[in-house]
Design an enzyme around this catalytic site. Structure first.
Site, PDB file in Angstrom:
ATOM      1  N   ASP A 118      10.209  13.216   4.123  1.00 17.99           N
ATOM      2  CA  ASP A 118       8.833  13.036   3.694  1.00 17.99           C
ATOM      3  C   ASP A 118       8.122  12.098   4.666  1.00 17.99           C
ATOM      4  O   ASP A 118       8.604  10.994   4.930  1.00 17.99           O
ATOM      5  CB  ASP A 118       8.817  12.460   2.282  1.00 17.99           C
ATOM      6  CG  ASP A 118       7.479  12.685   1.602  1.00 17.99           C
ATOM      7  OD1 ASP A 118       6.707  13.531   2.074  1.00 17.99           O
ATOM      8  OD2 ASP A 118       7.216  12.008   0.597  1.00 17.99           O
ATOM      9  N   HIS A 125      -4.638   7.847   3.281  1.00 21.96           N
ATOM     10  CA  HIS A 125      -3.638   7.477   2.274  1.00 21.96           C
ATOM     11  C   HIS A 125      -2.918   6.194   2.673  1.00 21.96           C
ATOM     12  O   HIS A 125      -2.784   5.272   1.859  1.00 21.96           O
ATOM     13  CB  HIS A 125      -2.630   8.614   2.086  1.00 21.96           C
ATOM     14  CG  HIS A 125      -1.445   8.248   1.239  1.00 21.96           C
ATOM     15  ND1 HIS A 125      -1.558   8.006  -0.119  1.00 21.96           N
ATOM     16  CD2 HIS A 125      -0.142   8.034   1.551  1.00 21.96           C
ATOM     17  CE1 HIS A 125      -0.357   7.680  -0.607  1.00 21.96           C
ATOM     18  NE2 HIS A 125       0.515   7.695   0.387  1.00 21.96           N
ATOM     19  N   GLU A 189       2.132  13.108  -5.808  1.00 19.86           N
ATOM     20  CA  GLU A 189       1.601  13.070  -4.453  1.00 19.86           C
ATOM     21  C   GLU A 189       1.364  14.517  -4.035  1.00 19.86           C
ATOM     22  O   GLU A 189       2.283  15.339  -4.061  1.00 19.86           O
ATOM     23  CB  GLU A 189       2.549  12.349  -3.483  1.00 19.86           C
ATOM     24  CG  GLU A 189       2.702  10.874  -3.819  1.00 19.86           C
ATOM     25  CD  GLU A 189       3.273  10.027  -2.679  1.00 19.86           C
ATOM     26  OE1 GLU A 189       3.944  10.586  -1.787  1.00 19.86           O
ATOM     27  OE2 GLU A 189       3.042   8.801  -2.701  1.00 19.86           O
ATOM     28  N   GLU A 191       0.979  17.205  -1.397  1.00 19.04           N
ATOM     29  CA  GLU A 191       1.414  17.357  -0.011  1.00 19.04           C
ATOM     30  C   GLU A 191       1.553  18.836   0.344  1.00 19.04           C
ATOM     31  O   GLU A 191       1.655  19.682  -0.536  1.00 19.04           O
ATOM     32  CB  GLU A 191       2.801  16.710   0.200  1.00 19.04           C
ATOM     33  CG  GLU A 191       2.901  15.277  -0.262  1.00 19.04           C
ATOM     34  CD  GLU A 191       4.156  14.567   0.249  1.00 19.04           C
ATOM     35  OE1 GLU A 191       4.878  15.148   1.092  1.00 19.04           O
ATOM     36  OE2 GLU A 191       4.415  13.442  -0.206  1.00 19.04           O
ATOM     37  N   ASP A 223       5.222  15.543  -4.749  1.00 15.45           N
ATOM     38  CA  ASP A 223       6.252  14.514  -4.588  1.00 15.45           C
ATOM     39  C   ASP A 223       6.071  13.475  -5.692  1.00 15.45           C
ATOM     40  O   ASP A 223       5.513  12.400  -5.482  1.00 15.45           O
ATOM     41  CB  ASP A 223       6.082  13.880  -3.197  1.00 15.45           C
ATOM     42  CG  ASP A 223       7.147  12.837  -2.918  1.00 15.45           C
ATOM     43  OD1 ASP A 223       8.270  12.986  -3.424  1.00 15.45           O
ATOM     44  OD2 ASP A 223       6.838  11.862  -2.200  1.00 15.45           O
ATOM     45  N   ARG A 227       5.691   4.715  -9.690  1.00 10.77           N
ATOM     46  CA  ARG A 227       5.209   3.598  -8.869  1.00 10.77           C
ATOM     47  C   ARG A 227       5.836   2.271  -9.241  1.00 10.77           C
ATOM     48  O   ARG A 227       6.017   1.399  -8.381  1.00 10.77           O
ATOM     49  CB  ARG A 227       3.690   3.488  -8.971  1.00 10.77           C
ATOM     50  CG  ARG A 227       2.932   4.729  -8.566  1.00 10.77           C
ATOM     51  CD  ARG A 227       3.154   5.072  -7.106  1.00 10.77           C
ATOM     52  NE  ARG A 227       2.434   6.294  -6.730  1.00 10.77           N
ATOM     53  CZ  ARG A 227       2.595   6.910  -5.573  1.00 10.77           C
ATOM     54  NH1 ARG A 227       3.450   6.458  -4.677  1.00 10.77           N
ATOM     55  NH2 ARG A 227       1.920   8.009  -5.300  1.00 10.77           N
ATOM     56  N   GLN A 230       9.393   2.275  -7.852  1.00 17.32           N
ATOM     57  CA  GLN A 230       9.287   2.188  -6.399  1.00 17.32           C
ATOM     58  C   GLN A 230       8.918   0.775  -5.934  1.00 17.32           C
ATOM     59  O   GLN A 230       9.506   0.253  -4.974  1.00 17.32           O
ATOM     60  CB  GLN A 230       8.212   3.198  -5.956  1.00 17.32           C
ATOM     61  CG  GLN A 230       8.069   3.368  -4.457  1.00 17.32           C
ATOM     62  CD  GLN A 230       6.910   4.326  -4.098  1.00 17.32           C
ATOM     63  OE1 GLN A 230       6.365   5.012  -4.966  1.00 17.32           O
ATOM     64  NE2 GLN A 230       6.552   4.370  -2.836  1.00 17.32           N
ATOM     65  N   LYS A 243      11.364   8.088  -6.350  1.00 16.85           N
ATOM     66  CA  LYS A 243      10.990   9.404  -5.834  1.00 16.85           C
ATOM     67  C   LYS A 243      12.045  10.466  -6.111  1.00 16.85           C
ATOM     68  O   LYS A 243      11.744  11.661  -6.082  1.00 16.85           O
ATOM     69  CB  LYS A 243      10.840   9.322  -4.308  1.00 16.85           C
ATOM     70  CG  LYS A 243       9.798   8.352  -3.821  1.00 16.85           C
ATOM     71  CD  LYS A 243       8.436   8.989  -3.785  1.00 16.85           C
ATOM     72  CE  LYS A 243       7.477   8.175  -2.934  1.00 16.85           C
ATOM     73  NZ  LYS A 243       6.199   8.917  -2.770  1.00 16.85           N
ATOM     74  N   THR A 247      11.172  16.574  -6.982  1.00 16.05           N
ATOM     75  CA  THR A 247      10.108  16.936  -6.048  1.00 16.05           C
ATOM     76  C   THR A 247       9.861  18.416  -6.277  1.00 16.05           C
ATOM     77  O   THR A 247      10.785  19.225  -6.138  1.00 16.05           O
ATOM     78  CB  THR A 247      10.563  16.719  -4.590  1.00 16.05           C
ATOM     79  OG1 THR A 247      11.005  15.362  -4.439  1.00 16.05           O
ATOM     80  CG2 THR A 247       9.437  16.994  -3.610  1.00 16.05           C
ATOM     81  N   GLU A 358      -4.187   6.203  -6.007  1.00 15.54           N
ATOM     82  CA  GLU A 358      -5.452   6.020  -5.283  1.00 15.54           C
ATOM     83  C   GLU A 358      -6.653   6.401  -6.146  1.00 15.54           C
ATOM     84  O   GLU A 358      -7.672   5.708  -6.130  1.00 15.54           O
ATOM     85  CB  GLU A 358      -5.433   6.871  -4.007  1.00 15.54           C
ATOM     86  CG  GLU A 358      -4.385   6.436  -2.993  1.00 15.54           C
ATOM     87  CD  GLU A 358      -4.098   7.519  -1.963  1.00 15.54           C
ATOM     88  OE1 GLU A 358      -3.196   8.351  -2.226  1.00 15.54           O
ATOM     89  OE2 GLU A 358      -4.783   7.553  -0.924  1.00 15.54           O
TER      90      GLU A 358
END
Lengths: 408, 408
Positions: A118, A125, A189, A191, A223, A227, A230, A243, A247, A358
């Site tokens: 990844d 970002h 996420e 992607e 993904d 948080r 993490q 993570k 996925t 975000e």
């Protein structure tokens, strides 16, 4: 290649017409998993076509890996053969029985994932994350403009779109020391993932000019990220359990050939990258991406998925050919099925960010939803749908959606 | 199980006697790769034994994965059967033709690696690294005593002992911005790797009390590391190209059953771990480990490998059952062949460190070698040999060596 017309009904203005033809693996009540190519609302059974001698033997495999490993010439040959099967009306009678309606197809993971890497290629970002977590420092770390920063994820937990996502438990920071429990900051996420075709041998870096020959196609990737887990675990070795619980990737892998009409210049890179990262050709892709959300309450109220954010892939700072050249610069070998994630795709406006981290600015500014609900991070029952669609000069190509619902 | 005696010559006082019997994959000039069990200086051909009905069908596979997947009962059954084949003199005539001398065997990677996860479980190692790189802060980061910190590595570049290691190129910090070239700080990490047997389903954490049922055996691991590449790239997503160019593992996988006599209490953990990490039984292992080095000049002079460091595995702070419980606590599934690296094994004395980074204290204090040479990091032509050996109460078990020579 211009968009011809297919005899398959309803494909004329479809985002899944003859110019697209993404590959997947599907089963039906009466048949085991086999490769398929999507055309409109149908799937062409590639095994049946291979058995009938219309396609080469790789198409009869029960994963996309043999075809991906076979290389570019074979990819073109197969793609042309499928386009001809689906456009030549004189073959309709023979080919039509090889079509299954999408509604009857159960979609599987189309390829065996080798290593899942990844990256972190969106400047917006990376800068957003920097501003939130290192407010007193420059938003980008010193290495960011010099190399496509990335890390290895857990390839064994890459799952196909539709797989329910169980809220992960884990350690997180607490006021009186760490606590263990279900994540309270579960996120996505958005992607794109580039899937590797032919592998390489250990000790043989892929020069950037050859990267394209190793990239078969593209899927949409969610993904999933916890948080809170993490944040507590990631020093100094990077993301791990925050993570690795899942996925999700789209069932459909769109061949790069279908995305050629949307190829465009990537953003200017300043400073100029070191020679091994200098891309010879345009590797930006003009692809619109969307995040939609349905909550349990919305489902009960019969509401359609709510569009939470829209962005475009063309602004990604680091490109897939650069990522592949970087990944192998140290001599690391590639395997067919290696998956290269772009990293979260975030645009420059607030409604164009690719994660709830975000979109809610680290939970400080909740995202409004229909019916008066709001979200900072995901709640149980929330279903996230990521989709992509490219439209340019009369060409229209849809990427497969990736969908996942959070369960307690 | 006490060490019986085998009719195979030279095995009476061997570290590879009946109590050991590690598994590997080997080929000979006249036969394709097949599973073997090492006994003294010979390999028992498990496929031949399976074909003769003496062992179950998993033993006829061309990787260890089917046997590892079959679970503990099958492991015991196979181990007992092999012990009986090699000790019962009435079977000698039938079994002897199934033995190949080690010298005629080419050893392969014994198992297909699922995900490769590397931990960071030695307190001494983590503290050494902290002292070198964060001299003004406490040596351990705040999370270290609360969880086995780890990250995913590149499983596609796990290679068998003996594979030449090409010096990796990469970006590193330079005075006028980053430079690209061969690593100037190429290093090793001495580790043990625990190999996963039966896999699990997504969303189902393995309770720590059940971890043992998922751990098949142990190999020796050299986690090659390019310190200059790593230092420049690792913020914020962790090690990537500084580690992914190669990870060498021993050809022999020693079943955990062979290591039972060496099981011992792990160090006291303070603070007490959260409940999901509380180990019910002793998971320390009293195993001596060694690092030996031969340089090109030493080879030319006919010198034996020079012992650079010796350490013991029993002082590792975090244990394999804790690592496995942590790894799956978020619901991540396991696959047969997943490899869990212990992290660098460093003892408390200067000659007991498991990397040249520590042995040369970040290059400031070169390691003296015979013939007047010194080393901070590895030079081309250097060959590193990592070995393990456990000895206790009359039991003696050798771990397979892992060897690799640096080429330009």
């Amino acid at each position: 290649m211009s968009r011809g017309s297919s005899w398959v009904e309803g494909t004329h203005d479809s985002a899944f017409g003859l110019d697209n033809l993404p590959y997947g693996l599907f089963s039906t009540v009466d048949a085991a998993p086999r490769l398929g190519a999507r055309i409109g609302d149908h799937v062409l059974d590639l095994r049946a076509a291979a058995d009938a001698g219309m396609l080469p033997p790789e198409c009869a495999a029960n994963s996309l890996n043999p075809l991906m490993a076979a290389g570019r010439e074979r990819w073109s040959e197969v793609r042309s053969a499928i386009q001809s099967m689906l456009s030549d009306t004189s073959r309709q009678t023979r080919v039509e029985p090889m079509l299954a309606p999408l509604t009857a197809a159960e979609l599987r993971l189309a390829f065996e994932v080798g290593d899942w890497v990844d990256f972190y290629a969106s400047e917006q970002h990376a800068a957003n994350v920097g501003k939130m977590f290192r407010p007193d420092a420059p938003p980008l770390l010193p290495n960011w403009r010099h190399m496509p920063v990335g890390y290895h994820g857990r390839s064994g937990t890459v799952v196909v779109s539709g797989t329910p996502i169980k809220r992960p438990a884990g350690q997180r920071h607490g006021d009186d020391g760490p606590v263990f429990g279900p994540s309270e900051r579960l996120d996505i996420e958005l992607e794109l993932g580039f899937v590797v075709g032919p592998g390489t041998s250990l000790g043989e870096p892929v020069p950037i000019a050859h990267a394209g020959g190793h990239l078969f196609g593209v899927c949409v990737v969610n993904d999933w990220s916890a948080r809170d887990i993490q944040a507590w675990e990631y020093q100094p070795l990077g993301p791990f359990l925050g993570k690795s619980f899942a996925t999700s990737v789209s069932a459909w892998v769109t061949p790069l050939a279908a995305l050629e009409p949307f190829r465009t210049e990537q953003p200017l890179q300043d400073p100029e990258p070191l020679p091994y990262l200098r891309s010879p050709g345009p590797w930006g892709f003009d692809i619109d991406l969307e995040i939609a959300l349905t909550t349990a309450a919305m489902r009960e109220a019969g509401s359609a998925p709510h569009l939470v954010a829209t962005t475009n892939f063309r602004d990604m700072y680091w490109t897939a050919d650069q990522q592949l050249a970087h990944l192998t610069a140290n001599g690391a070998s590639l395997r067919t099925g290696d998956l290269l994630g772009s990293g979260t795709v975030s645009g420059s406006g607030r409604r164009s960010y690719g994660s709830f981290l975000e979109l809610s600015w680290n939970g400080t500014d909740p995202v409004p939803l229909p019916g008066g609900e709001v979200r900072t991070f995901l709640e149980d029952g929330d279903e996230v749908i990521l989709t992509g669609r490219a439209r340019r000069d009369g060409h229209l190509v849809g990427l497969g959606e990736v969908k996942g619902r959070i369960v307690a």
